[in-house]
Enzyme design. Structure first.
Site, PDB file in Angstrom:
ATOM      1  N   PHE A 106     -11.523 -57.856 -41.522  1.00 28.03           N
ATOM      2  CA  PHE A 106     -12.481 -58.585 -42.365  1.00 28.03           C
ATOM      3  C   PHE A 106     -13.150 -57.693 -43.398  1.00 28.03           C
ATOM      4  O   PHE A 106     -13.715 -58.193 -44.377  1.00 28.03           O
ATOM      5  CB  PHE A 106     -13.536 -59.262 -41.483  1.00 28.03           C
ATOM      6  CG  PHE A 106     -14.675 -58.386 -41.043  1.00 28.03           C
ATOM      7  CD1 PHE A 106     -15.861 -58.353 -41.759  1.00 28.03           C
ATOM      8  CD2 PHE A 106     -14.582 -57.624 -39.888  1.00 28.03           C
ATOM      9  CE1 PHE A 106     -16.924 -57.576 -41.355  1.00 28.03           C
ATOM     10  CE2 PHE A 106     -15.633 -56.847 -39.475  1.00 28.03           C
ATOM     11  CZ  PHE A 106     -16.819 -56.808 -40.207  1.00 28.03           C
ATOM     12  N   LYS A 107     -13.074 -56.373 -43.246  1.00 31.78           N
ATOM     13  CA  LYS A 107     -13.726 -55.478 -44.189  1.00 31.78           C
ATOM     14  C   LYS A 107     -13.032 -55.461 -45.559  1.00 31.78           C
ATOM     15  O   LYS A 107     -13.591 -54.938 -46.526  1.00 31.78           O
ATOM     16  CB  LYS A 107     -13.743 -54.054 -43.629  1.00 31.78           C
ATOM     17  CG  LYS A 107     -14.289 -53.915 -42.208  1.00 31.78           C
ATOM     18  CD  LYS A 107     -15.762 -54.193 -42.133  1.00 31.78           C
ATOM     19  CE  LYS A 107     -16.295 -54.070 -40.723  1.00 31.78           C
ATOM     20  NZ  LYS A 107     -16.420 -52.707 -40.242  1.00 31.78           N
TER      21      LYS A 107
END
Length: 434
Positions: A106-107
């Site tokens: 998700f980063k």
């Protein structure tokens, strides 16, 4: 929009200043001076828009007057260029899969958005920009990928030696060029402390033009709001009209802070659940009112191994530093390694849905808290194949048998790629790169 520090809110800064400083001059974090309310028309109809269109409308108030509309449109189109699907796992429970970007975590969104904003603001600058980041797992790979070969920028990534998965280490260390990765003999908290010490070192900052790419940087945090607009948009397209319960696996508490900012802008969310592992400072705070950070405890959900989450003060500020207000909107639950393993195994067996350890913690916390008449979304933060050492013993045939496989080879590292947890050594490395 101006940005203020948590410590001295009477001082305001431009977006550019906030991005390049990373931390406020008093050592605390930046927050928007206000949280803008989106129009009722947008809130009613955003599910009819594309993901980049949603991102443009949500993020525009935060960059107005500093980033032209055409530049912001280009940035969000490049940032949100991959799928973010919502997958039904069982009745009333959906996984928002945030791992379809280039580093399968998700980063990616935050790193891509920040790298492009910094690239825009850094045009014409004669000095190199030094980007410092600490990682407990996935941030490092996303930052390394997002900033790789960006002109005029050098990146230093600190990660705890032996406490990230082999594939995570591969993503952090393999890009090379302007990406400089150092394994720190210590914990993530040591890595984060070193980055903060560098930003508090005024003598160094006079010599070196630098910022951070951690979620302490407001430019990493803001684009993560779009995940939660996406979850509600996709639910609406499937006929679900009620506000969902949203569960976020939480380590440094940046992602759930972004979710709460989205809610304050008008996104309909019934309540939030923060899932943590054995690093349970926030669940304990919610129970006792005493904020008592501790040394990091290593777990199989390593990206959540944070003993003193940097973003918690931001999250608390959203609720006016009032615990009773926070409790009305948030439940925080700690899960054990054994519970995570059992969840991965049982959900794969019963639903044929495979989760990484962080996603499993979110699923379990939601399962424990959701009511029969509610719709829940739990955030899936990383691709399962990043955690073969955890998952392989739990399912028949391991990851390969489940159809998840990837070939990679860790680069050979020399002695200079490992460092002690002392600040003097980091400062020396930064000065040599500047």
């Amino acid at each position: 929009m101006k940005y203020v520090s948590l410590g001295t809110p009477d001082q305001s800064f431009s977006l550019k200043d906030a991005l390049f400083k990373g931390l406020a001059p008093d050592g605390t974090l930046f927050m928007p001076e206000n949280i803008p309310a989106l129009s009722s028309d947008f809130i009613s109809n955003f599910h009819t828009l594309s993901l980049p269109q949603i991102a443009f409308e949500v993020l525009k108030p935060y960059v107005t007057a500093e980033v032209p509309d055409d530049v912001l449109k280009r940035i969000v189109e490049e940032t949100f260029s991959f799928e973010i699907p919502l997958v039904k796992v069982e009745n009333g429970m959906f996984a928002l899969e945030l791992y379809h970007g280039p580093t399968q975590a998700f980063k990616d969104v935050g790193a891509r958005f920040l790298s492009r904003l910094l690239g825009y603001f850094n045009q014409g600058e004669s000095r190199k920009l030094m980007v410092l980041t600490a990682t407990s797992g996935d941030t490092g790979g996303a930052v390394a990928n997002g900033f790789h070969r960006v002109k005029g920028i050098e990146v230093v990534v600190l990660y705890p030696d032996g406490k990230v998965s082999p594939y995570q280490e591969y993503q952090i260390t393999s890009p090379g060029d302007n990406i400089h990765a150092y394994a720190v003999k210590g914990s993530f908290d040591d890595c984060q402390r070193l980055v903060k010490e560098a930003f508090k070192d005024n003598e160094l900052r006079e010599k070196v033009y630098m910022t951070s790419a951690n979620s302490i940087n407001i430019g990493r945090l803001l684009p993560q709001m779009i995940y939660y607009f996406q979850s509600v948009a996709l639910l609406r397209r499937q006929g679900f009209t009620e506000a969902p319960v949203v569960t976020v696996p939480s380590g440094n508490f940046g992602n759930i802070t972004a979710a709460m900012l989205a809610h304050k802008m008008g996104l309909p969310v019934k309540r939030f659940i923060a899932a943590t592992n054995a690093n349970d400072v926030v669940p304990r705070f919610m129970a006792s009112g005493a904020y008592d950070p501790h040394l990091t405890i290593a777990t199989i959900a390593n990206a959540m191994d944070v003993g003193d989450p940097s973003n918690f003060p931001r999250m608390f500020r959203i609720y006016n530093n009032n615990l009773e207000l926070l409790k009305k909107q948030l439940v925080s639950q700690s899960v054990t390694d054994e519970e995570i393993r059992t969840t991965i195994k049982s959900v794969y067996k019963s639903r044929h849905y495979l989760m990484d350890p962080h996603t499993a913690s979110g699923y379990l916390a939601l399962k424990n808290e959701i009511k029969n008449d509610e719709t829940g979304v739990f955030v899936s933060t990383a691709h399962p194949f990043k955690f073969g050492d955890v998952i392989d013993p739990l399912i028949d045939g391991g990851l390969n048998g489940a159809g998840y496989t990837i070939e990679f080879e860790l680069p050979v590292r020399d002695a200079s790629a490992v460092m002690n947890a002392g600040y003097r050594e980091l400062r020396s490395k930064i000065e040599r790169l500047a």
